[in-house]
Design an enzyme around this catalytic site. Structure first.
Site, PDB file in Angstrom:
ATOM      1  N   SER A  21       0.749  -0.965   0.209  1.00 15.45           N
ATOM      2  CA  SER A  21       0.222  -0.264  -0.197  1.00 15.45           C
ATOM      3  C   SER A  21       1.238   1.418   0.374  1.00 15.45           C
ATOM      4  O   SER A  21       2.343   1.189   0.783  1.00 15.45           O
ATOM      5  CB  SER A  21      -0.860   0.173   1.360  1.00 15.45           C
ATOM      6  N   PRO A  22       0.413   2.344  -0.716  1.00 10.90           N
ATOM      7  CA  PRO A  22       1.021   3.600  -0.522  1.00 10.90           C
ATOM      8  C   PRO A  22       1.128   4.062   0.720  1.00 10.90           C
ATOM      9  O   PRO A  22       0.260   4.197   1.365  1.00 10.90           O
ATOM     10  CB  PRO A  22       0.176   4.753  -1.232  1.00 10.90           C
ATOM     11  N   GLN A  98       1.742   6.621  -7.840  1.00 10.86           N
ATOM     12  CA  GLN A  98       0.408   6.419  -6.365  1.00 10.86           C
ATOM     13  C   GLN A  98      -0.583   8.563  -6.691  1.00 10.86           C
ATOM     14  O   GLN A  98       0.642   8.972  -6.131  1.00 10.86           O
ATOM     15  CB  GLN A  98      -0.179   6.885  -4.917  1.00 10.86           C
ATOM     16  N   TYR A 178      -7.919  14.603   0.539  1.00 10.49           N
ATOM     17  CA  TYR A 178      -7.131  15.224  -0.121  1.00 10.49           C
ATOM     18  C   TYR A 178      -7.522  15.791  -1.510  1.00 10.49           C
ATOM     19  O   TYR A 178      -9.795  15.215  -1.479  1.00 10.49           O
ATOM     20  CB  TYR A 178      -5.996  14.141  -0.888  1.00 10.49           C
ATOM     21  N   ARG A 226      -8.005   5.339  -5.989  1.00 10.18           N
ATOM     22  CA  ARG A 226      -8.645   4.441  -4.434  1.00 10.18           C
ATOM     23  C   ARG A 226      -9.536   6.694  -3.886  1.00 10.18           C
ATOM     24  O   ARG A 226      -9.490   7.083  -4.395  1.00 10.18           O
ATOM     25  CB  ARG A 226      -6.707   4.964  -3.127  1.00 10.18           C
ATOM     26  N   ARG A 321       0.795  -0.912   6.565  1.00 13.68           N
ATOM     27  CA  ARG A 321       1.429  -1.328   8.167  1.00 13.68           C
ATOM     28  C   ARG A 321       2.508  -2.913   8.054  1.00 13.68           C
ATOM     29  O   ARG A 321       3.993  -2.441   8.657  1.00 13.68           O
ATOM     30  CB  ARG A 321       1.098  -1.425   9.379  1.00 13.68           C
TER      31      ARG A 321
HETATM   32  C1  LIG Z   1       3.202   5.221   7.422  1.00 17.19           C
HETATM   33  C2  LIG Z   1       2.049   5.536   6.723  1.00 17.19           C
HETATM   34  C3  LIG Z   1       1.884   6.409   5.518  1.00 17.19           C
HETATM   35  C4  LIG Z   1       0.592   6.554   4.466  1.00 17.19           C
HETATM   36  N1  LIG Z   1       0.554   6.474   3.481  1.00 17.19           N
HETATM   37  C5  LIG Z   1       0.158   6.422   2.704  1.00 17.19           C
HETATM   38  C6  LIG Z   1      -0.171   7.328   1.145  1.00 17.19           C
HETATM   39  O1  LIG Z   1       0.672   8.002   0.666  1.00 17.19           O
HETATM   40  N2  LIG Z   1      -1.073   7.311   0.302  1.00 17.19           N
HETATM   41  C7  LIG Z   1      -2.260   6.635   0.603  1.00 17.19           C
HETATM   42  O2  LIG Z   1      -3.741   6.449   0.004  1.00 17.19           O
HETATM   43  N3  LIG Z   1      -2.383   6.009   1.657  1.00 17.19           N
HETATM   44  C8  LIG Z   1      -1.230   6.325   2.750  1.00 17.19           C
HETATM   45  N4  LIG Z   1      -1.528   6.076   3.888  1.00 17.19           N
HETATM   46  C9  LIG Z   1      -2.612   4.692   4.189  1.00 17.19           C
HETATM   47  C10 LIG Z   1      -2.370   3.134   4.442  1.00 17.19           C
HETATM   48  O3  LIG Z   1      -1.640   2.910   2.574  1.00 17.19           O
HETATM   49  C11 LIG Z   1      -3.143   2.259   4.039  1.00 17.19           C
HETATM   50  O4  LIG Z   1      -4.817   2.538   3.930  1.00 17.19           O
HETATM   51  C12 LIG Z   1      -3.727   1.996   6.436  1.00 17.19           C
HETATM   52  O5  LIG Z   1      -2.212   2.238   6.264  1.00 17.19           O
HETATM   53  C13 LIG Z   1      -4.350   0.452   6.274  1.00 17.19           C
HETATM   54  O6  LIG Z   1      -3.913  -0.388   6.243  1.00 17.19           O
HETATM   55  P1  LIG Z   1      -3.017  -0.814   6.864  1.00 17.19           P
HETATM   56  O7  LIG Z   1      -4.259  -1.233   7.861  1.00 17.19           O
HETATM   57  O8  LIG Z   1      -2.922  -2.253   6.040  1.00 17.19           O
HETATM   58  O9  LIG Z   1      -1.582  -0.336   7.449  1.00 17.19           O
HETATM   59  C14 LIG Z   1      -0.251   5.912   4.795  1.00 17.19           C
HETATM   60  C15 LIG Z   1      -0.627   4.974   6.103  1.00 17.19           C
HETATM   61  C16 LIG Z   1       0.867   4.593   6.940  1.00 17.19           C
HETATM   62  C17 LIG Z   1       1.786   3.493   8.005  1.00 17.19           C
END
Ligand SMILES: Cc1cc2nc3c(=O)[nH]c(=O)nc-3n(C[C@H](O)[C@H](O)[C@H](O)COP(=O)(O)O)c2cc1C
Length: 351
Positions: A21-22, A98, A178, A226, A321
């Site tokens: 994921s981004p 992205q 955003y 997304r 994460r």
């Molecule tokens: C450090 C960090 C940076 C993130 N940056 C982005 C991002 O650049 N673009 C995005 O769409 N989501 C971003 N997210 C959200 C994650 O892509 C994801 O949707 C969210 O963490 C939930 O997924 P998880 O439970 O697997 O962490 C970020 C999350 C984390 C933890």
């Protein structure tokens, strides 16, 4: 079909259903991805994920959230991305970028400084949005129609640069509060022109950008979006899953191949709404409209990820994460599920 079945998106074949994921790294200067990004994205490619998505990447300097985010609006940034793309390809993984604009959520300090607004001395810029509605204590300037059209072109220009840099796919970031989300949300968008008011008007900026991007990227290249499937705002203006389903149908008609269903962006989400797989039902509901979906949010276990795919709730599992905790999540998941998978020859003695 399971977690390790390939997925075919136009001409792109993903070797499995696991996506990195981004994740914003706040580690760039002048929008240029550096060694950190090469190692961060590269090691997750070594770790076996089928698709690596870059963190949100601004299409213009005003699209950054902080001065340490990445961009793709000039040659130097494009060249730096190319290097990362080449490395990921050498690992037999695919990589998507992205593309993003922060809108009213820009001009902020690094998260280590609590993401407070930048001062003029630090390089603050005027943030713009669909309307002059407060977001996180800041009132942005309302964009003119000419500015909206210019920005749509900047997304198309950035998409062209991404294609030239060798990316396999493009994802538009239209969630998390955003700029695209600031347009389709009636909580933020208070315009009276063709970009505000009705549902069709509020989604217009995103739909026009999808069309503009689709026009400049190869027909055979998949386009992903997304969204925030819900914004957790319980007022009549709040964005609902039904809105997301309707939006997804329009996006599909305009050439979008897959929607990742995330959530939130304008308020803190209450703790009781967040639990393992909490956003999977969003992906499942949107998938019912006929478009492919990615599920994201607290997916951390091999069995859990596999069940999402085998039960047909989503087509991809998008993992953030857990990939920070374990860059080799995909290799470990294959072992756990007793599936054969490629391990880089350099690392084979360890597995
Ligand atoms: C450090 C960090 C940076 C993130 N940056 C982005 C991002 O650049 N673009 C995005 O769409 N989501 C971003 N997210 C959200 C994650 O892509 C994801 O949707 C969210 O963490 C939930 O997924 P998880 O439970 O697997 O962490 C970020 C999350 C984390 C933890």
């Amino acid at each position: 079909m399971n977690l390790f079945s390939p997925l075919y998106l136009r001409s792109l074949t993903l070797k499995n259903r696991i996506v990195v994921s981004p994740m914003q790294q706040y580690s760039a200067n002048n929008g240029i991805p550096g060694n950190w990004h090469l190692v961060h994205l590269g090691s997750r490619a070594v770790g076996g994920a089928g698709l690596i998505l870059t963190e949100c990447t601004a299409v213009s300097p005003e699209g950054l959230a902080t001065l340490n985010d990445v961009g793709i609006w000039n040659d130097e940034q494009q060249e730096a991305w190319k290097n990362i793309v080449d490395f990921v390809h050498e690992q037999e993984a695919k990589i998507g970028i992205q593309l993003w604009h922060s809108g009213g959520k820009g001009s902020l300090r690094h998260p280590n400084q609590r993401m407070k607004p930048l001062t003029d001395e630090e390089g603050a810029w005027t943030v713009k949005s669909s309307s002059a509605t407060e977001i996180n204590g800041v009132i942005p300037q309302e964009m003119t129609v000419a500015e909206i059209h210019e920005l749509t072109q900047k997304f198309a220009d950035a998409a062209m640069r991404a294609v030239e840099a060798g990316f396999d796919t493009i994802e538009l970031h239209a969630g998390h509060g955003y700029l695209f989300h600031q347009f389709y949300s009636a909580v933020i968008n208070k315009r009276n022109d063709e970009y505000g008011g009705s549902f069709d008007n509020r989604i217009r900026f995103l739909v026009e950008t999808v069309r503009a991007v689709r026009k400049v990227i190869p027909e055979i290249m998949p386009l992903l979006v997304r969204i925030s499937a819900v914004d957790y705002i319980d007022t009549p203006e709040g964005w609902t899953l039904e809105d997301s389903a309707a939006l997804s149908e329009v996006l599909k008609e305009n050439g979008v191949d897959l929607i990742t269903a995330s959530g939130g962006g304008f308020t803190n989400v209450s703790k009781d709404k967040v639990f393992p797989g909490y956003q999977v039902p969003f992906a499942a509901a949107i998938k019912k409209t006929g478009i492919l979906t990615g599920a994201v949010g607290m997916i951390t276990e091999a069995q859990q990820a596999d069940e999402i795919i085998t039960s047909g709730k989503a087509d991809l599992v998008v993992i953030a994460r857990e990939h920070l905790r374990d860059p080799y999540f995909a290799i470990h998941a294959a072992k756990e599920l007793d599936v054969e998978t490629e391990i880089p020859w350099q690392y084979q003695r360890a597995f």
